[in-house]
Design a protein around this motif. Structure first.
Motif, PDB file in Angstrom:
ATOM      1  N   LEU A   1       0.837  -1.206   0.000  1.00 18.50           N
ATOM      2  CA  LEU A   1       0.000   0.000   0.000  1.00 18.50           C
ATOM      3  C   LEU A   1       0.869   1.251   0.000  1.00 18.50           C
ATOM      4  O   LEU A   1       0.616   2.197  -0.764  1.00 18.50           O
ATOM      5  N   ARG A   2       1.894   1.282   0.834  1.00 12.67           N
ATOM      6  CA  ARG A   2       2.776   2.441   0.912  1.00 12.67           C
ATOM      7  C   ARG A   2       3.509   2.664  -0.409  1.00 12.67           C
ATOM      8  O   ARG A   2       3.656   3.812  -0.863  1.00 12.67           O
ATOM      9  N   ALA A   3       3.943   1.590  -1.032  1.00 12.10           N
ATOM     10  CA  ALA A   3       4.686   1.715  -2.291  1.00 12.10           C
ATOM     11  C   ALA A   3       3.799   2.220  -3.423  1.00 12.10           C
ATOM     12  O   ALA A   3       4.227   3.047  -4.243  1.00 12.10           O
ATOM     13  N   VAL A   4       2.557   1.759  -3.485  1.00  7.35           N
ATOM     14  CA  VAL A   4       1.645   2.230  -4.537  1.00  7.35           C
ATOM     15  C   VAL A   4       1.369   3.722  -4.344  1.00  7.35           C
ATOM     16  O   VAL A   4       1.352   4.494  -5.309  1.00  7.35           O
ATOM     17  N   HIS A   5       1.164   4.139  -3.109  1.00  7.02           N
ATOM     18  CA  HIS A   5       0.920   5.559  -2.853  1.00  7.02           C
ATOM     19  C   HIS A   5       2.131   6.393  -3.255  1.00  7.02           C
ATOM     20  O   HIS A   5       1.976   7.482  -3.838  1.00  7.02           O
ATOM     21  N   ALA A   6       3.323   5.898  -2.978  1.00  7.64           N
ATOM     22  CA  ALA A   6       4.534   6.656  -3.289  1.00  7.64           C
ATOM     23  C   ALA A   6       4.807   6.700  -4.787  1.00  7.64           C
ATOM     24  O   ALA A   6       5.263   7.723  -5.318  1.00  7.64           O
TER      25      ALA A   6
END
Length: 314
Positions: free
Chosen positions: A10-15
């Motif tokens: 989730l964090r990587a997709v947002h970034a």
């Protein structure tokens, strides 16, 4: 139960703005990222991504999850890092500064607690202005300091100061004084002492003295500062001799004092806030952040023990 890899995805997709870019960032295959995100959506019962031909963005539910996920991932990474760091450190020496009353009360507890973890303390006992200066110059890894309501300490950016104790200020009166029979001194009673001789600290910038002087100044009175001393035993001795009155932190009153009556002051200004100040890990440079955090935790535990032993702070 949530999997940390779901939060990482989730964090990587947002970034990165897309599942494909998130997979490259993480070094995973795209199907692996999709797998973890779909499992997360099943746990939540709601979509966490909005997928478009130009990429992906988080839904409001996904953004709420992201806020919590970042906290969880940060704590997880710190826990692993701290454990790895401690397994490699051996013994570490930290530079710790404190003011005198905290040194007498807290320092033995702190030294014993961190000593069991392989941390040695190089202690310095000084007045608060000198401690603030040392922390600002990174000459100390951590320091105990204090202030009073309305008076900020001049820390430079990058210094973090956390409250660890609220120490009530007590009015020291000679036994037999007209106010000695009162269990608590209200502001009107305190202001009636405008014609007394007072003992203040050596430094004219002492935070405790400033709140006393400002309280009387607001009522149109200047105090007669007869004696200046940084030794609380001098204050107590001279008060017992009926030569002065003064203010003493409760932390400094460790025993009965013949001829002295100590009374709490019923006003929120008359409390000193004890802070532990540390430089940021980036500024601290050579000092292990994990060791500094253990030192701060020991300080908190020490003051928690003081609260239990002396009753709740006012």
């Amino acid at each position: 139960m949530a999997d940390l890899r779901q939060f990482e995805a989730l964090r990587a997709v947002h970034a990165e703005g897309s599942v494909t870019a998130a997979a490259r960032r993480l070094g995973w295959g795209q199907p692996t990222v999709d797998y973890h995100l779909k499992n997360l959506e099943q746990l939540v019962g709601s979509p966490v991504l909005v997928r478009t031909p130009r990429g992906s963005r988080l839904t409001p539910v996904g953004m709420l999850l992201l806020e919590r996920a970042q906290q969880i991932l940060t704590l997880s990474e710190r826990a692993i890092g701290d454990a790895r760091e401690f397994s490699q450190l051996g013994r570490v020496r930290l530079r710790f500064g404190t003011f005198a009353t905290a040194a007498a009360t807290i320092l033995p507890f702190v030294a014993g607690s961190v000593g069991d973890l392989g941390i040695e303390i190089d202690a310095t006992v000084e007045e608060v202005p000198a401690l603030v200066d040392r922390v600002n110059r990174h000459a100390l890894d951590a320091a105990l300091v204090y202030t009073v309501p309305g008076y900020e300490l001049p820390f430079r950016p990058g210094v973090e100061a956390m409250e660890v104790y609220r120490d009530p200020l007590m009015l020291a009166l000679p036994a037999g004084h007209p106010l000695a029979s009162r269990p608590v001194i209200d502001l009107a009673a305190l202001l009636s002492l405008r014609d007394e001789r007072w003992l203040f600290a050596t430094s004219v910038d002492d935070a405790i003295d400033r709140v006393v002087a400002d309280t009387f100044a607001a009522d149109g009175h200047a105090l007669d500062v007869a004696i200046r001393s940084d030794d609380f035993q001098v204050l107590l001795g001279m008060t017992a001799a009926r030569m002065v009155v003064g203010i003493i932190p409760r932390l400094a009153t460790t025993a009965e004092h013949p001829g002295i009556v100590l009374r709490p002051i019923d006003d929120p200004s008359f409390v000193r806030t004890v802070l532990v100040a540390t430089s940021s890990p980036e500024d601290a440079g050579r000092r292990p952040p994990a060791a500094v955090r253990q030192l701060v935790a020991a300080v908190r535990d020490g003051f928690a023990a003081v609260r239990v032993g002396r009753g709740p702070a006012l």
